[in-house]
Design a protein around this motif. Structure first.
Motif, PDB file in Angstrom:
ATOM      1  N   SER A 137       0.855  -1.201   0.000  1.00 20.30           N
ATOM      2  CA  SER A 137       0.000   0.000   0.000  1.00 20.30           C
ATOM      3  C   SER A 137       0.883   1.242   0.000  1.00 20.30           C
ATOM      4  CB  SER A 137      -0.893   0.008   1.240  1.00 20.30           C
ATOM      5  OG  SER A 137      -0.085   0.142   2.406  1.00 20.30           O
ATOM      6  N   GLU A 138       0.220   2.364  -0.143  1.00 17.32           N
ATOM      7  CA  GLU A 138       0.965   3.637  -0.161  1.00 17.32           C
ATOM      8  C   GLU A 138       1.650   3.893   1.176  1.00 17.32           C
ATOM      9  OE1 GLU A 138      -0.020   8.366  -0.651  1.00 17.32           O
ATOM     10  OE2 GLU A 138      -1.011   6.983  -2.068  1.00 17.32           O
ATOM     11  N   ASP A 139       0.956   3.523   2.281  1.00 22.05           N
ATOM     12  CA  ASP A 139       1.566   3.709   3.603  1.00 22.05           C
ATOM     13  C   ASP A 139       2.790   2.832   3.763  1.00 22.05           C
ATOM     14  OD1 ASP A 139      -0.297   5.569   4.257  1.00 22.05           O
ATOM     15  OD2 ASP A 139      -1.600   4.187   5.379  1.00 22.05           O
ATOM     16  N   ALA A 140       2.688   1.605   3.240  1.00 18.85           N
ATOM     17  CA  ALA A 140       3.822   0.688   3.340  1.00 18.85           C
ATOM     18  C   ALA A 140       4.993   1.190   2.515  1.00 18.85           C
ATOM     19  CB  ALA A 140       3.407  -0.708   2.873  1.00 18.85           C
ATOM     20  N   LEU A 141       4.695   1.680   1.316  1.00 21.88           N
ATOM     21  CA  LEU A 141       5.776   2.225   0.465  1.00 21.88           C
ATOM     22  C   LEU A 141       6.426   3.428   1.138  1.00 21.88           C
ATOM     23  CD1 LEU A 141       4.079   2.043  -3.051  1.00 21.88           C
ATOM     24  CD2 LEU A 141       6.125   0.789  -2.330  1.00 21.88           C
ATOM     25  N   THR A 142       5.590   4.212   1.797  1.00 19.21           N
ATOM     26  CA  THR A 142       6.127   5.398   2.479  1.00 19.21           C
ATOM     27  C   THR A 142       7.061   4.985   3.606  1.00 19.21           C
ATOM     28  OG1 THR A 142       4.120   6.649   1.968  1.00 19.21           O
ATOM     29  CG2 THR A 142       5.500   7.503   3.746  1.00 19.21           C
ATOM     30  N   ARG A 143       6.697   3.897   4.363  1.00 13.60           N
ATOM     31  CA  ARG A 143       7.580   3.432   5.437  1.00 13.60           C
ATOM     32  C   ARG A 143       8.896   2.908   4.879  1.00 13.60           C
ATOM     33  NH1 ARG A 143       2.621   1.596   7.515  1.00 13.60           N
ATOM     34  NH2 ARG A 143       2.964  -0.482   6.610  1.00 13.60           N
ATOM     35  N   GLU A 144       8.801   2.192   3.754  1.00 14.96           N
ATOM     36  CA  GLU A 144      10.026   1.676   3.120  1.00 14.96           C
ATOM     37  C   GLU A 144      10.944   2.844   2.708  1.00 14.96           C
ATOM     38  OE1 GLU A 144      11.192  -1.334   2.591  1.00 14.96           O
ATOM     39  OE2 GLU A 144       9.505  -2.358   3.545  1.00 14.96           O
TER      40      GLU A 144
ATOM     41  N   PRO B 123      10.062  15.414   0.392  1.00 16.33           N
ATOM     42  CA  PRO B 123       8.684  15.241  -0.091  1.00 16.33           C
ATOM     43  C   PRO B 123       8.608  15.030  -1.597  1.00 16.33           C
ATOM     44  CG  PRO B 123       8.813  17.082   1.435  1.00 16.33           C
ATOM     45  CD  PRO B 123      10.230  16.674   1.149  1.00 16.33           C
ATOM     46  N   ILE B 124       9.471  15.729  -2.343  1.00 18.06           N
ATOM     47  CA  ILE B 124       9.440  15.613  -3.802  1.00 18.06           C
ATOM     48  C   ILE B 124       9.909  14.218  -4.226  1.00 18.06           C
ATOM     49  CG2 ILE B 124      10.397  16.559  -5.952  1.00 18.06           C
ATOM     50  CD1 ILE B 124      10.697  19.223  -4.479  1.00 18.06           C
ATOM     51  N   PHE B 125      10.985  13.746  -3.590  1.00 13.17           N
ATOM     52  CA  PHE B 125      11.483  12.401  -3.925  1.00 13.17           C
ATOM     53  C   PHE B 125      10.438  11.327  -3.579  1.00 13.17           C
ATOM     54  CE2 PHE B 125      15.872  14.237  -3.720  1.00 13.17           C
ATOM     55  CZ  PHE B 125      16.252  13.859  -5.004  1.00 13.17           C
ATOM     56  N   LEU B 126       9.779  11.508  -2.428  1.00 17.10           N
ATOM     57  CA  LEU B 126       8.757  10.548  -2.016  1.00 17.10           C
ATOM     58  C   LEU B 126       7.612  10.524  -3.026  1.00 17.10           C
ATOM     59  CD1 LEU B 126       7.398   8.578  -0.054  1.00 17.10           C
ATOM     60  CD2 LEU B 126       6.576  10.558   1.259  1.00 17.10           C
TER      61      LEU B 126
END
Length: 1566
Positions: free
Chosen positions: A1015-1022, A1198-1201
């Motif tokens: 999910s997007e949250d999981a990708l964000t944690r990674e 933020p831009i890279f994310l």
């Protein structure tokens, strides 16, 4: 002797048609009745200098008049060249005309004033003149009394030879017996030939009367029968020469006396004797019975004694009065005739004046030409003036008081203003007292204005045209008679006194003065009129007395057009009534509808050497030539140029200026005679296009003095840009082969001229002029003319020498040819001639002409050249500025678009750019030089006035190139150094980006392979885990630190290493951290080891000059520091040592022109560098904080994310990425582009816009600024202007820019203009890029296309390329859309930000500040007057001489007197013509005369101000703020002179306009 029997008339026209027919044949039909004017005859036309003989009857009148006006003895030889016509027709007499018919026809066509001039010239040639003029149509004769009225003759009767007294007077007023010769019936004797022999000395024959053996003399007369001619025999007092011991009038009647009874009756009643030529005394001879005259019969026919007795009894002729020619020998016959004439006039007491004959004429029905209404009224009006003259000297004192002693006093005051020879310590007070004295004299004039005589004179010249001319002529005639009588009486008294009581010196002196003062002519009335006008001009404009005289100049202007000489220089007062002359010439300009282009010819020479006669002969004009009353001063006369020649001569009039003779005996006893001659010569040579130097051979001993005066004048003219042509005329040359024989004399003359040139050049301190040809173009072989003596024989019976007339004619042709072909002609119109006259005369009044010559024509021309040059200079600077912006952009982009470019290659590229700059600079310099060459090659007289400035402007162009070259080199080297300094930072950033790109790419790949359903949250944690790891790895990477204080201290020590040991010791104790925080105070002990003078200047706490200099330097350096810090933030760069080097150089540049000790300089630099180090250290820390790796990563996270998440989901990123690229990469670069070009664009707008004239030249700029200061009326503004000129100027320009840019969205329009330019360039670049490559290659190609226009945002661009896996072609489409959207948004943003605060902020932070650009381009060389501080206004950057239009009092520099502690009023323009001195550092404290200021300041030219109005501006300001300036200076207020207290704001503005030559100003400003 041939018979005088007339040839039978072949023409069959009725008698009443003969005159119209003949006039028609001669082309004079439309001129009958006096329509031919004198001005028409004297005008310059195609006939003036033609050498072609007349080829038709129509040309004969003009050929005759041309020759007659030049007093040519051959004028009556009028046979036209029929060979010019069709040779197939036989030559006959039908196309010929008798000279008497031509003369009679011309008198019928001429107006009364041309008739007078014709009679005058005919008499000079010893031609007989008409006494009774017949009209064959009306059978009416006219007594030509007016035509002869102006004839003045001078002779010595044998009855007065003992005391060697001459008789001089008008022939019509003299009691001269008249002897008439008539023919009755047939006569075989030629009456006219007999009379010519009767008149002539055996060694000097002259054809006084036309006879049958002359050219065309045998042509039958058609209209001249009945003509009665008269000529006068006047003895010279020499018994070996004179034919008659007493004067006698010889009259010759043409035609048969039996047919002209009226003429016969007139002669019989007015003559002392009548000689009747006849072989046939039959018919009606009743008129002889009425004769009062003694009758003589002259015949060649032999009669017996009875017949003779009968004839004598019948006609009352004494038998002893019968003269029979029996032999063929004419000599005995003429001798016998002469005996009878002498006997008749000796015993017959009948002597009737010609003017008394008018009563006889009227009684018998003969018309008298003076009986016309205008002539009678003119005479009456003139008599109303002359009738009240009992004593000339007393009359002038009572009735013409204004131009007497009062005017002379005013003239002396005017010159004293310029020379200040009697000034005391208070110069401005003395100047003010002179002005007050002049005002008092003008009031005295006003009280005495318009005497009875002047009221009548004004009324006389206000009459209609013809009556005015009659009035002036009558006035001249009557005044001449009075003066002649008085002069004769005084000369007799003088002679008796010198002979009988030579010891009575006082009486002799008194008589000598009376002789000088007894002359009275119309010029004296016009002088008075001029003074009436001048004193009226000092009254308010609405004053009735002033209004009353406003029409007078127009009357005088009309007189100029009518051919009257008008006085330019009053020879008695040695001055020009400038207001009067100005208005006369202005009115002239208007009368001819502004067609008043003038060429000027002048003659200079020793008095009584024939200058006026030369001009009169050359142009037929009427300058006074009486030896009793020579020309005084200078008179100008206009000669019209015909329409046909105006284009060739490039003028409408030729102005001839006649001057009084140099070396005048009347002035020889005066100490000022050389000065007077010098002034006059300088003026007239300065006014002239061609100058004739008249040298009489018998006066060669005085030639050397004249040459010095003349050379002096020519040198002065060369120095002010005028080069009149010079011709040397040698008069009274006896041998006509003189030209060939005088080669040696010409060489000697050339040597004398060279000698004079060296002497004069030394006097004028212009030693570069070693030869006369250095001063002007002069060829002794081509420009030398030899003219024989005027008279052929012994006056008064000598005619004009034919050789004289021909030589003068050749000279005239040369002059006209010169005017047609010369390039050194001014071609001024009347108003421009006036301006030139004003400038010349003002400069002449100074002791040093060259350095005080200020002329509005030269100023106009110089302003035009400065305007042109400034435009070329502006174009040069704009072109090079744009080139520099381009190269600086490329330096910033180096290594961005071409990753393989190593930084060490940047230096090689720098050398390439510098070579390119040199080439481009040379091209731009050559463009300016080519423009200058074209400008100076223009066929424009104004341009020729500026020749001396040619090298100044060429040098300025060269200097501009060198300065720009140094500036570009410095800017590029600085940019390269800063770019090199950023390389370490950029390597850190590049490594950082590589690390991020690698880590993010690896994470994206890993997530796609193993965790596809995250999910997007999981990708964000990674992503967060990966990011923390990167941050941990980069925690040890830091930005390079710089100790700015240490760096500055090192640079400061190196800079001051050459200074004294005390400075080195001071540096050892300096703490830069605390330096520059307190106010900088100059310490007196810094100057303890200086000279006493310098110590006095600085240690005096009341003299703030050194402190102000230092304060100004600090302000300048603070501005530089602010600019550097703004650039560091704008360009994201750190501190570099070049910033400190620039500051130290700025201090050096400011200090070099001032006397500042080493200790003061060192302390100043420490103060400046201490503040700079503190601010640069802070700015560099901010740079490091902005570019710290960890800070930047957190900023970009933020831009890279976002990019990571979008890449994982494989969404179409083209649109989003295009928008991101536009916002983060393109938009900042575009805004930077607009900002970089905006400053230059704003400056260009200010210069070329509606108010561009204010910035076109330094003079215009100064005028605009001072005018605004005047209207704002603020002491604080004046204080800042005089205290901190440069700062004030920049601030003022900035405020003007802000005002201009805030109005009507002008700033936004300029921003939008450059926005549009760069957007179109970007779109074109996108279109040209390849769309088939990957996005990285596309972006690199995109930036490569814009590398010279836009500074590439290195970080944003690098970040954009990470994870940019998008379609190139779609990205390009989207990118164009977003760029167009960006353009709209930016334009809207510009349009919304038009408030003054925003505009101010925007302009303050522009990379190129428009107010500084304008200041640099308007400040010129930056020099200021060494005495008062006013800025130099000379054109170009590098000129030989500095000047300023408006100097000011030393009070504005807080100068005051030591003793009184009062502000100093003295102004430079007054000081430099005073006897005061000055002392300063340049003189090492020694006193030096102001008059010789150029010995100390050779580069400054400070012109004196004689009018006092040029400095009225600053006088008014000081008067208004005297208390405030005194308080500021810590002194007492100045003692304001009374004249200053009267000044108003309008006076200040008028003075300013006059000073800056800003067009028209009120007459009070003259």
């Amino acid at each position: 002797m041939q018979s005088s029997k007339p040839v039978k008339n072949k023409h069959v026209s009725p008698p009443e048609l003969l005159l119209p027919e003949l006039l028609s044949n001669l082309g004079l039909g439309d001129l009958h009745g006096g329509k031919l004017k004198l001005s028409s005859v004297l005008g310059i036309n195609s006939n003036t200098v033609t050498e072609k003989p007349a080829d038709s009857l129509e040309q004969l009148p003009w050929t005759f008049l041309r020759k007659l006006m030049m007093a040519n003895l051959n004028a009556r030889n009028i046979k036209h060249d029929q060979s010019m016509n069709d040779c197939s027709h036989p030559i006959d007499d039908s196309n010929a005309i008798n000279p008497l018919d031509l003369i009679t026809a011309l008198f019928h066509c001429s107006d009364p004033f041309l008739q007078q001039e014709m009679v005058s010239k005919m008499s000079m040639c010893q031609f007989a003149v008409p006494l009774l003029l017949p009209n064959c149509d009306t059978q009416q004769s006219t007594l030509m009394l007016w035509a002869m009225r102006d004839l003045v003759k001078k002779f010595r009767p044998h009855s007065q030879t003992g005391d060697r007294t001459f008789v001089e007077g008008r022939v019509v007023e003299m009691d001269i017996p008249m002897v008439s010769f008539v023919r009755l019936g047939e006569s075989s004797l030629s009456k006219s030939q007999t009379l010519n022999k009767l008149f002539s000395n055996p060694h000097q024959h002259n054809d006084t009367f036309v006879h049958c053996d002359m050219e065309c003399g045998d042509i039958p007369r058609r209209i001249s029968d009945g003509l009665v001619e008269v000529s006068w025999y006047l003895p010279c007092g020499n018994t070996n020469i004179d034919m008659f011991k007493e004067s006698v009038a010889i009259v010759n009647m043409r035609g048969d006396g039996k047919l002209f009874k009226t003429q016969m009756s007139f002669l019989l009643q007015t003559s002392a004797a009548v000689f009747i030529f006849s072989d046939d005394l039959k018919g009606d001879l009743s008129t002889l019975i009425e004769s009062r005259a003694e009758l003589f019969l002259v015949t060649s026919k032999t009669f017996n004694k009875e017949t003779i007795r009968d004839i004598c009894m019948k006609h009352k002729v004494k038998e002893t009065n019968v003269i029979i020619k029996k032999k063929k020998n004419d000599a005995d016959f003429v001798k016998k005739l002469r005996f009878h004439v002498s006997k008749a006039i000796g015993k017959n007491q009948i002597k009737m004046k010609v003017e008394d004959m008018a009563a006889v004429a009227q009684r018998i029905g003969i018309v008298v030409d003076e009986d016309c209404t205008e002539c009678t009224n003119g005479r009456t009006d003139a008599k109303g003036i002359t009738g009240i003259i009992q004593n000339v000297v007393k009359f002038k004192k009572d009735h013409l008081p204004l131009h007497g002693e009062i005017w002379k006093e005013i003239s002396q005051i005017e010159k004293e203003r310029c020379r200040m020879r009697h000034a005391d310590k208070d110069i401005e007070g003395y100047q003010s007292s002179l002005k007050t004295k002049e005002e008092e004299l003008r009031k005295e004039q006003q009280e005495k204005a318009f005497s009875e005589a002047m009221v009548k004179f004004t009324a006389g010249i206000s009459e209609s045209g013809t009556q005015r001319l009659y009035f002036l002529k009558w006035l001249k005639i009557q005044l001449d008679n009075l003066s002649r009588h008085n002069l004769s009486t005084l000369r007799e008294q003088y002679k008796d006194c010198c002979r009988n009581t030579p010891q009575n010196k006082e009486e002799i002196k008194h008589l000598d003065e009376q002789i000088s003062n007894c002359s009275l002519g119309p010029e004296h009335f016009f002088r008075e009129l001029a003074q009436i006008y001048e004193c009226a001009c000092s009254l308010p404009e609405n004053n009735s007395a002033r209004q009353q005289v406003q029409h007078l100049p127009a009357l005088c202007a009309q007189m100029l057009l009518d051919g009257f000489p008008v006085e330019l220089v009053d020879g008695d007062a040695s001055n020009i009534p400038m207001k009067w002359i100005k208005e006369v010439l202005t009115q002239l300009h208007q009368l001819v509808d502004t067609k008043s282009k003038i060429l000027v010819l002048t003659v200079l020479g020793v008095q009584s050497t024939g200058k006026s006669t030369l001009l009169n002969t050359m142009f037929g004009v009427q300058f006074a030539v009486s030896s009793g009353r020579c020309t005084r001063g200078a008179f100008m006369l206009l000669i019209k140029v015909s329409e046909e020649l105006r284009s060739e001569l490039k003028c409408d009039f030729i102005m001839v200026i006649d001057t009084e003779g140099l070396k005048s005996p009347e002035l020889a006893t005066l100490d000022t005679s050389y000065e007077h001659d010098n002034e006059l010569a300088t003026l007239v040579i300065g006014l002239s296009d061609i100058t004739i130097i008249n040298i009489a051979m018998e006066n060669s001993t005085e030639m050397k003095d004249i040459l010095q005066i003349v050379v002096h004048a020519f040198l002065r003219m060369k120095e002010v840009g005028k080069k009149p042509r010079c011709l040397f005329v040698h008069q009274n040359v006896s041998d006509m082969s003189a030209y060939d024989n005088n080669m040696r004399d010409r060489k000697k003359l050339m040597e004398q001229l060279d000698e004079m040139t060296r002497a004069v050049a030394k006097m004028e301190k212009k030693v570069a002029n070693a030869k006369f040809t250095d001063v002007m173009d002069y060829d002794p072989d081509k420009d030398s003319y030899y003219i024989p003596g005027l008279w052929h024989g012994t006056p008064p019976m000598a005619p004009v020498n034919a050789g004289y007339s021909e030589a003068v004619y050749e000279l005239k042709k040369t002059l006209i040819d010169s005017l047609q072909t010369s390039d050194n002609i001014m071609n001024n119109n009347a108003t421009e001639f006036l301006k030139w006259t004003q400038g010349l005369w003002n400069a002449v009044k100074f002791e040093n002409f060259i350095f005080n010559f200020r002329n509005s024509l030269v100023a106009d021309a110089y302003t035009d050249l400065c305007t042109q040059y400034n435009t070329w200079e502006w174009s040069f600077q704009s072109e090079m500025n744009n080139w520099l912006i381009c190269k600086e952009t490329m330096v910033s982009n180096f290594g961005v678009t071409e990753k393989n470019d190593q930084i060490n290659l940047l230096r090689a590229r720098l050398n390439e750019w510098l070579n390119e700059a040199l080439k481009k600079l040379r091209e731009e310099e050559q463009t300016i030089l080519s423009n200058l060459d074209k400008y100076f090659k223009k066929k424009d007289s104004r341009v020729r006035l500026l020749q001396k400035y040619t090298q100044d402007f060429r040098t300025s162009a060269n200097s501009l190139r060198k300065q720009t070259e140094m500036s570009i080199k410095h800017s590029l080297e600085k940019a390269v150094e800063i770019r090199e300094g950023l390389e370490k930072v950029n390597r850190i950033k590049d490594k950082q980006m590589e690390t991020i790109e690698k880590k993010v790419s690896e994470l994206l790949k890993e997530c796609r392979e193993t965790k596809a359903d995250l999910s997007e949250d999981a990708l964000t944690r990674e992503f967060k885990d990966m990011w923390d790891e990167i941050m941990s790895e980069l925690s040890g990477v830091t930005m390079p630190e710089i100790n700015v204080y240490q760096d500055v201290h090192h640079l400061l020590r190196a800079d001051l290493s050459a200074k004294s040991g005390h400075v080195s010791e001071m540096l050892n104790t300096v703490n830069l951290i605390s330096s520059g925080q307190e106010q900088f105070i100059v310490q007196s002990d810094w100057f303890s080891n200086w000279t006493s003078y310098a110590t006095r200047v600085v240690s005096d706490v009341k003299n703030p000059k050194i402190q102000e200099i230092c304060d100004g330097i600090i302000r300048h350096c603070n501005s530089l520091i602010s600019d550097h810090i703004s650039a560091m933030k704008r360009n994201n760069t750190g501190y570099h040592e070049t910033y400190i080097r620039e500051l130290l150089k700025a201090v050096d540049d400011q200090v070099k022109d001032h006397q500042i000790s080493d200790e003061c300089e060192a302390s100043l630099k420490v103060h400046v560098c201490g503040r700079a180090a503190r601010l640069f250290q802070k700015a560099h820390k901010e740079f490091n904080d902005r570019n710290d790796p960890q800070n930047r990563l957190m900023e970009f996270k933020p831009i890279f994310l976002k990019n990571f998440l979008e890449s994982f989901s494989e969404q179409d990123q083209c649109q989003k990425r295009a928008k991101q690229f536009t916002e983060t990469c393109v938009k900042p670069a575009v805004e930077d582009y607009v900002s970089k070009h905006l400053g230059d664009e704003i400056a260009e707008h200010m210069k070329m816009g509606d108010k561009g004239v204010n910035y076109s030249t330094r003079t215009d700029f100064q005028y605009t600024l001072l005018k605004q200061l005047l209207h704002e009326d603020s002491f604080q503004n004046y204080k800042e202007y005089t205290k901190s000129y440069e700062t004030f100027m920049k601030n003022w320009i900035q405020q003007e820019i802000i005002k201009e840019m805030s109005s009507a969205g002008k700033m936004a329009r300029l921003e939008e203009k450059h926005l549009s330019i760069i957007v179109e360039t970007i779109i074109t670049t996108i279109d040209s890029c390849s769309k088939t490559v990957d996005i990285k290659a596309f972006v690199e190609e995109f930036w490569s296309g814009l590398t010279s226009q836009l500074v590439i945002p290195r970080d944003a661009s690098s970040m954009f390329l990470i994870l940019s896996n998008i379609k190139t072609d779609q990205f390009a489409i989207n990118l164009k859309e977003f760029i167009r959207e960006m353009e709209v948004n930016l334009a809207q943003g510009y349009a919304n930000k038009t408030g003054i605060s925003h505009i101010t902020e925007r302009i303050t932070h522009l990379p190129s500040k428009p107010h500084e650009l304008l200041f640099i381009r308007l400040c010129g060389c930056g020099e200021q007057c060494p005495f008062c501080g006013t800025p130099c206004e000379a054109g170009g950057q590098d000129h030989k001489t500095h000047f300023s239009s408006m100097h000011r009092s030393k009070a504005f520099a807080r100068g005051y007197w030591d003793a009184s502690e009062k502000l100093v009023l003295d102004i430079c323009t007054t000081l430099v013509i005073s006897d005061k001195g000055f002392s300063d550092s340049k003189t090492s404290g020694e006193w030096h005369p102001y008059k010789q200021y150029r010995e100390i300041y050779p580069d400054w030219e400070i012109a004196g101000d004689p009018s006092m109005q040029v400095s009225d501006y600053w006088k008014y300001v000081l008067k208004e703020y005297n208390e405030e300036f005194a308080k500021w200076a810590g002194s007492e207020p100045a003692d304001i002179p009374p004249a200053w207290k009267e000044l108003k704001q309008t006076d200040a503005e008028i003075g300013m306009k006059k000073s800056f030559n800003m067009g028209s100003y009120k007459s009070q400003a003259d």
